[in-house]
Design an enzyme around this catalytic site. Structure first.
Site, PDB file in Angstrom:
ATOM      1  N   LYS A  54     -28.273  95.119 -10.463  1.00 38.99           N
ATOM      2  CA  LYS A  54     -29.771  95.609 -10.882  1.00 38.99           C
ATOM      3  C   LYS A  54     -30.426  95.699 -10.065  1.00 38.99           C
ATOM      4  O   LYS A  54     -31.804  97.127 -10.290  1.00 38.99           O
ATOM      5  CB  LYS A  54     -29.825  93.746 -12.250  1.00 38.99           C
ATOM      6  CG  LYS A  54     -28.742  93.565 -12.729  1.00 38.99           C
ATOM      7  CD  LYS A  54     -29.427  92.441 -13.369  1.00 38.99           C
ATOM      8  CE  LYS A  54     -28.367  91.978 -14.587  1.00 38.99           C
ATOM      9  NZ  LYS A  54     -28.831  90.590 -14.953  1.00 38.99           N
ATOM     10  N   HIS A 100     -29.739  76.926  -7.864  1.00 38.91           N
ATOM     11  CA  HIS A 100     -28.935  76.358  -8.766  1.00 38.91           C
ATOM     12  C   HIS A 100     -29.627  74.748  -9.678  1.00 38.91           C
ATOM     13  O   HIS A 100     -31.232  73.895  -8.712  1.00 38.91           O
ATOM     14  CB  HIS A 100     -27.387  75.506  -8.033  1.00 38.91           C
ATOM     15  CG  HIS A 100     -26.617  76.386  -7.489  1.00 38.91           C
ATOM     16  ND1 HIS A 100     -26.957  76.901  -6.418  1.00 38.91           N
ATOM     17  CD2 HIS A 100     -25.526  77.768  -8.294  1.00 38.91           C
ATOM     18  CE1 HIS A 100     -26.188  77.653  -5.675  1.00 38.91           C
ATOM     19  NE2 HIS A 100     -25.651  78.111  -6.929  1.00 38.91           N
TER      20      HIS A 100
END
Length: 113
Positions: A54, A100
């Site tokens: 991206k 995370h």
């Protein structure tokens, strides 16, 4: 340029449970697979590669596949992109941060051309 991606760890865990190493080989090379200690790590690597693509402005596809991007770890264990990845895309630098929480992995990548 910056790219960000987030993925559910359970999505990667389900892929691994269903397809085993074949699932990992879809987006990781053999050296990267050796670095995977858990589905959390695998999900973080997925997110990092998506975020990298991206940042390039291509997304994962013909111009940039998962296997065109190699993640290694530095001396302190921090994930980073290999020099061959930087050379392939003619980049001066690419930095990644992976986190995370709450069953998700997120990665942010900044590249300099």
């Amino acid at each position: 340029m910056i790219g960000i991606d987030v993925i559910s760890v359970s999505r990667i865990e389900n892929m691994i449970n269903k397809f085993g190493d074949k699932a990992l080989k879809r987006y990781l090379n053999d050296n990267e697979i050796k670095l995977i200690k858990s589905p959390h790590t695998a999900a973080g690597f997925w997110a990092a590669k998506e975020a990298f693509s991206k940042a390039l402005g291509t997304g994962i596809g013909e111009e940039c596949s998962f296997l065109d991007i190699e993640i290694i770890k530095d001396k302190k264990g921090k994930p980073c992109f290999s020099s061959s990845t930087l050379e392939k895309f003619n980049l001066k630098q690419a930095d990644v941060s992976i986190s995370h929480d709450g069953g998700f992995a997120i990665a942010a990548v900044i590249i300099m051309k």
